[in-house]
Design an enzyme around this catalytic site. Structure first.
Site, short mmCIF file in Angstrom:
data_model
loop_
_atom_site.label_atom_id
_atom_site.label_comp_id
_atom_site.label_asym_id
_atom_site.label_seq_id
_atom_site.Cartn_x
_atom_site.Cartn_y
_atom_site.Cartn_z
N ASP A 1 -8.77 -32.71 6.58
CA ASP A 1 -9.72 -33.15 5.51
C ASP A 1 -9.21 -34.60 4.91
O ASP A 1 -7.78 -34.52 4.71
CB ASP A 1 -10.29 -32.55 4.42
CG ASP A 1 -11.14 -31.46 5.13
OD1 ASP A 1 -11.65 -31.59 6.16
OD2 ASP A 1 -11.47 -30.23 4.44
N GLU B 1 -6.84 -28.34 10.20
CA GLU B 1 -6.82 -27.54 8.88
C GLU B 1 -7.82 -26.33 8.93
O GLU B 1 -7.12 -25.51 8.52
CB GLU B 1 -7.16 -28.55 8.03
CG GLU B 1 -7.34 -28.11 6.57
CD GLU B 1 -7.85 -28.97 5.55
OE1 GLU B 1 -8.02 -28.62 4.30
OE2 GLU B 1 -7.73 -30.15 5.70
N TYR C 1 0.82 -1.36 0.07
CA TYR C 1 0.02 0.10 -0.16
C TYR C 1 0.90 1.37 0.03
O TYR C 1 0.41 2.35 -0.15
CB TYR C 1 -0.89 0.04 1.18
CG TYR C 1 -2.26 -0.75 1.02
CD1 TYR C 1 -3.14 -0.39 0.03
CD2 TYR C 1 -2.43 -2.05 1.53
CE1 TYR C 1 -4.31 -1.19 -0.38
CE2 TYR C 1 -3.65 -2.97 1.11
CZ TYR C 1 -4.41 -2.43 0.22
OH TYR C 1 -5.46 -3.09 -0.11
#
Length: 353
Positions: free
Chosen positions: A234, A181, A95
């Site tokens: 997962d 996760e 920025y």
């Protein structure tokens, strides 16, 4: 800091020398994303080999000249920050001149290149990355500015500190660490008061692919407490990949592997073999996409899978079934199955790999 300043001065001196000899200045750095430059070591994970192939960022080539200029620009910003002992995040740098940099990923990539070129870890360059991870459980510490932080499980988690190196007075009576996760699973375990129910533990989530600070914290906690670390992911190629980043590191950050990896980490779940063992209904499982299958095939070829026969077997089960599952699939058995049955049984009877 004098080491950092000296390293930057050396780069600039080389640029000036080239100009004095009427040659086009060049910046040389190791080729970070090339698997040929990476070796796998059991005790460290993926690390860059000492004599790795390099690439050149030339100032006289239209394709690389803009990058050459941006690297010098960011080097000068780092130099000022180190001199004045101030810090900035990668977002602050972007920025400071969005038109010049064009995108955040350009800045991120250049900072990693500079870190690799100077052979200096990113945090020593006074650049902090914004943190997205959370930590909760039996842990307290003091931040660099003296703020005392207590993560003991309430229903809210604490953000991973943005300067992990600066934290001190770490205290914990945790028996193990659980790296989760996804944020949703992490919040669910918090709501179920998992950190206190079974035995005191520390829970961490990088909310998907972990940022640098989350990886640094996991490693710092491992160095400090030397307690078992388990992962809860997962049962899909993406989850396996994320677990491998924590355990063995990533190719693009292999030059910093020593500070980031925890090779002793264990895969607790969700294992592809659990799906059959728990009689999970086929209709709640998801077919692997073509992209999933490609990712799975690429993971199976990685050097660390060869020394993990049990992992290899799990990946073969996933490849053969062509099915994947999210941790949430356990709610098809009962709403609190994960915290009440699955994790306690796994931890008690050693159901990890």
């Amino acid at each position: 800091s004098s080491e950092v300043l000296e390293a930057i001065e050396n780069v600039i001196q080389d640029v000036l020398k080239s100009l004095a000899q009427k040659k086009a200045p060049v910046l040389t750095l190791a080729n970070r994303s090339d698997w040929r430059n990476i070796e796998f070591k059991d005790s460290v994970g993926l690390q860059m080999i000492p004599r790795s192939t390099t690439k050149q960022i030339r100032s006289d080539c239209p394709r690389s000249a803009p990058k050459f200029a941006l690297m010098l620009k960011i080097l000068s910003m780092i130099y000022k920050m180190v001199q004045s002992n101030t810090y900035a995040t990668k977002r602050d740098i972007y920025y400071s001149d969005t038109l010049l940099f064009g995108s955040q990923s350009v800045v991120d990539n250049i900072i990693n290149d500079i870190s690799c070129m100077l052979k200096i870890p990113r945090r020593s360059l006074h650049i902090l990355s914004t943190t997205k991870g959370f930590v909760a459980g039996n842990l307290s510490y003091t931040e660099e500015d003296g703020t005392k932080v207590n993560c003991t499980c309430g229903a809210t988690a604490v953000s991973v500190p943005s300067n992990v190196q600066g934290i001190k007075n770490l205290i914990s009576h945790a028996k193990f660490m659980l790296v989760v996760e996804k944020d949703a699973t992490f919040q669910r375990l918090l709501d179920d008061d998992f950190c206190n129910k079974l035995s005191p533990c520390i829970m961490i989530t990088g909310r998907g692919v972990p940022d640098l600070n989350t990886r640094l914290l996991v490693r710092r906690l491992w160095d400090t407490f030397q307690i078992p670390i388990f992962t809860l992911m997962d049962a899909d190629p993406h989850g396996v990949e994320i677990m491998c980043i924590y355990k063995y590191g990533s190719v693009s950050m292999s030059f910093e592997a020593h500070h980031l990896t925890v090779p002793s980490m264990k895969w607790l779940g969700l294992l592809p073999s659990d799906l059959e063992r728990l009689n999970i209904r086929k209709d709640v499982l998801i077919p692997l996409t073509k992209q999933d299958q490609n990712k799975l095939a690429s993971i199976q070829k990685r050097p660390y899978i060869a020394c993990q026969p049990m992992w290899k077997k799990e990946l073969e089960i996933m490849a053969a079934s062509k099915l994947k599952a999210e941790i949430q699939v356990l709610t098809s058995l009962s709403s609190d199955y994960l915290s009440r049955v699955y994790l306690p049984n796994k931890l008690q009877f050693g159901g990890w790999l």
